[in-house]
Enzyme design. Sequence first.
Site, PDB file in Angstrom:
ATOM      1  N   CYS A  21     -11.693   0.973   4.610  1.00 37.42           N
ATOM      2  CA  CYS A  21     -11.694   1.631   3.300  1.00 37.42           C
ATOM      3  C   CYS A  21     -12.138   0.645   2.227  1.00 37.42           C
ATOM      4  CB  CYS A  21     -10.316   2.200   2.973  1.00 37.42           C
ATOM      5  SG  CYS A  21      -9.075   0.947   2.579  1.00 37.42           S
ATOM      6  N   CYS A  54       0.799  -1.223   0.000  1.00 39.54           N
ATOM      7  CA  CYS A  54       0.000   0.000   0.000  1.00 39.54           C
ATOM      8  C   CYS A  54       0.833   1.275   0.000  1.00 39.54           C
ATOM      9  CB  CYS A  54      -0.948   0.000   1.192  1.00 39.54           C
ATOM     10  SG  CYS A  54      -2.102  -1.385   1.180  1.00 39.54           S
TER      11      CYS A  54
END
Length: 396
Positions: free
Chosen positions: A214, A82
């Site tokens: 998310c 990420c």
Amino acid sequence: MTSSVVVAGVGMIPFTKPGTSEPYPMMAAKAVSIALADAGITYDKLQQAYAGYVYGDSTAGQRALYDLGMTGIPVVNVNNNCSTGSTALYLARQAVASGVVDCALAVGFEQMTPGALDMKFPDRPSPFERFNALTAELIDGDDIPFALRYFGGAGLAHMKEFGTKVETFAKIRAKASRHAARNPMAIFRNVMTEEEVMASPMLWPGVMTRLMACPPTCGAAAAILVSESFAKRHGLDTTVRIRAQSMTTDTPIAFDARDMREVVGLSMTRNAAQQVYEAASVGPEDINVVELHDCFAHNELITYEGLGLCPVGGAEKFVVDGDNTYGGKVVTNPSGGLLSKGHPLGATGLAQCTELVEQLRGRVDARQVEGARLALQHNLGLGGACVVTLYERVLA
């Protein structure tokens, strides 16, 4: 590395749900074209390119850029989970700061699929083997998706040590929605209340609801980094520069502490932030605006402490007092963050960069942080890597 690095141009496209996006080459080309236009240069001026993505075949970076120009420049493909987008930014910044090149591109993109993240190569050792083994010892619930176990477990550790309430994570999520409502690039722009967050389906009873995580997202973002001399020769905007930057990886504490907060990189965050503060001769109290890695509301809370925005154990008070939003001590995730803006893994770090550069330029309208001069970016990837970047608005 003494050369000043200017962020001459940034660009991103609106993030979308999986299955509704254009193919990754089109998304990436659009983001790069916006960044080039923002900088006021053409593709042939680029001397190196760093292309970040997590879910894609080798040399997808070349495929994404060849439609813009086949100029023969080095194209380096980057995958750091990420933190991929900010890792591409880190490499581009190093190339310019060292004097190897005068103009470099960092681009990140992701064409994701619906649902929770999973492993793509189950026939070989996972880079998360040690993380999973320790998590299994510390956290019950093999049926919980791995990312949720990591970050939910980190939040649970904070709850157990400091008495943090699950409603505090809901406050963080509601704050993200209020910020995103002002951002046309965000995937979710509907404002929600703390009560609505708490009423969403429970993924982990007493720890996390669905809205605290998310969503999988598709998108692309890019940044053009140049030397000060290049900027002056071409008449480019030198308002925003990278004042300091650090990238860290895990140290033994990630496993030795037997603490889920360390498993998800709390010390990586703390070490990277301290290196940046020391290099720039500033402290967290000097920061005006922050884009941090809120893949889960729980990670936003523990990151407040990792970045030094509040004392250890003080994150809940920081949230309850409203010190994480407009009118408080520091505005965190004015874009809506990963929770509301979205999280296309390879693009996230460069979307954060775009938001902060535009904040320092004073060009984000309703979500503008007034008087912003120093902006801090935090982008985290498990396995692990953390990049912290400090941007500065240079006064005329």
